[in-house]
Write an enzyme that holds these catalytic residues in place. Structure first.
Site, PDB file in Angstrom:
ATOM      1  N   LYS A 114       0.826  -1.210   0.000  1.00 16.78           N
ATOM      2  CA  LYS A 114       0.000   0.000   0.000  1.00 16.78           C
ATOM      3  C   LYS A 114       0.858   1.256   0.000  1.00 16.78           C
ATOM      4  O   LYS A 114       0.452   2.284  -0.555  1.00 16.78           O
ATOM      5  CB  LYS A 114      -0.968  -0.015   1.181  1.00 16.78           C
ATOM      6  N   LYS A 196      -6.885 -14.437  -9.119  1.00 17.30           N
ATOM      7  CA  LYS A 196      -8.083 -14.435  -8.270  1.00 17.30           C
ATOM      8  C   LYS A 196      -9.080 -13.369  -8.749  1.00 17.30           C
ATOM      9  O   LYS A 196      -8.670 -12.288  -9.188  1.00 17.30           O
ATOM     10  CB  LYS A 196      -7.624 -14.097  -6.843  1.00 17.30           C
ATOM     11  N   LYS A 199     -12.280  -7.247  -7.132  1.00 17.59           N
ATOM     12  CA  LYS A 199     -13.055  -6.058  -7.438  1.00 17.59           C
ATOM     13  C   LYS A 199     -12.182  -4.963  -8.036  1.00 17.59           C
ATOM     14  O   LYS A 199     -12.657  -4.102  -8.767  1.00 17.59           O
ATOM     15  CB  LYS A 199     -13.679  -5.553  -6.132  1.00 17.59           C
TER      16      LYS A 199
END
Ligand code: TRP
Length: 332
Positions: A114, A196, A199
């Site tokens: 991040k 995978k 979203k």
């Protein structure tokens, strides 16, 4: 609460789940409620470790709450609440931060990822994210935490923090174990079936959201990447077809042999439409229950207020003991 093992899990307020989240995790939570005491929390405080639009965060938090209910979390059986409503999480976080090492936090791969993604906002909350997650879990002395692979390192750190606290102050926290569900297939991206389903995939056709309408679901299935053969069989190398078969099997309960028989001699086109329809029909009750709940703001408020009260009552007792252990003066 009854004398059963306690499961705790936190859910990011993204407002919707992917079909992958649903099949792999969320739909298995309803049945757990009979076997365990379950506490689920929508983690809006974790969410703000990356920039959020306040209006959207509020909306997504409520949507996530309603969606968990629509997916079968029963607020009578489980405690379902919003993290920022229960102050003990932030309070315990401070104590745990003082028992977490800089080096440990620096090694967290999610922090490194991040930080790279948001180099202009590497804030202290992002760094101490795992301490707050440990506080979520330890505030209830949870036995088990259902986590995906991406959260295993954080759970491991929570265990280390609990052990360290226990060593310093005397045995107190339950050291939480990961809960690995026996059921729950892994769903892959419809566009790159070796990855995978996520979203955050840039291609919207890669991912089915559980609130997508029927036409959208069928369209995404029709566009799913497959192979140049024309046989609906589960076989190594047929990643796209394998994935669609896994999905079809998860929502219909049919095994692979039955699916192969059903589509013998038929093309991929028919199969994809059948998958889309089966998924949409399977999700229909979730979608309509969500629509009902999200309109009834008064009822939702009743539910999350009651959930927060129960969570506070439980965690305050734990926190009071922690305060005593670390040497804070009783406030009487
Ligand atoms: N970090 C978790 C995630 O991103 C969410 C979370 C917060 C959590 N607190 C938790 C999960 C406690 C399990 C237990 O998915």
């Amino acid at each position: 609460m009854e004398d059963k093992k306690l499961i705790f899990s936190g859910i990011q307020p993204t407002g919707t789940f992917t079909l992958g989240n649903y099949i792999g995790a969320v739909r298995n939570w309803g049945p757990l409620q009979d076997e365990y005491n379950c506490i689920y929390c929508v983690v809006d405080m974790h969410a703000i470790t990356v920039r959020q639009d306040p209006v959207k965060l509020r909306q997504n938090t409520l949507n996530s709450y309603a969606l968990l209910m629509a997916c079968g979390i029963d607020v009578e059986k489980s405690i379902l609440f919003i993290q920022s409503h229960v102050k003990t999480h932030a309070e315990l976080n401070w104590i745990l931060c003082c028992n977490t090492q800089f080096g440990e936090l620096s090694r967290m791969t999610q922090f490194k990822d991040k930080s790279q993604k948001h180099p202009d906002d590497i804030n202290a909350g992002l760094f101490t994210y795992p301490s707050l997650m440990a506080a979520d879990i330890l505030a209830y002395n949870a036995d088990l935490v259902p986590v995906g692979v991406d959260q295993k390192q954080h759970l491991e750190l929570a265990r280390n923090i609990a052990q360290r606290f226990n060593q310093r102050y005397g045995d107190f926290f339950t050291v939480p174990e990961p809960y690995i569900a026996e059921i729950g297939a892994k769903v892959m991206s419809l566009q790159e079936p070796t990855k995978k389903m996520s979203k955050s995939d840039e291609n919207p056709n890669a991912c089915i959201l559980i609130l997508d309408d029927k036409d959208t679901i069928i369209r995404k299935c029709k566009r799913a990447v497959t192979d140049s053969e024309a046989e609906v069989v589960y076989r190594e190398g047929k990643d796209g077809i394998n994935n669609l078969m896994t999905i079809y099997s998860s929502v219909t309960g049919k095994d692979f042999a039955a699916i192969e028989a059903e589509f013998a001699g038929k093309g991929y086109g028919d199969f994809k439409i059948a998958v889309g329809e089966a998924v949409a029909d399977h999700l229909e009750p979730v979608r309509s229950e969500f629509a009902r709940l999200i309109q009834d703001k008064a009822y939702l408020k009743e539910c999350y207020t009651a959930g927060a009260e129960k969570a506070l009552r439980y965690s305050q007792r734990v926190l009071n003991k922690v305060y005593r252990k670390v040497g804070f003066v009783d406030k009487g």
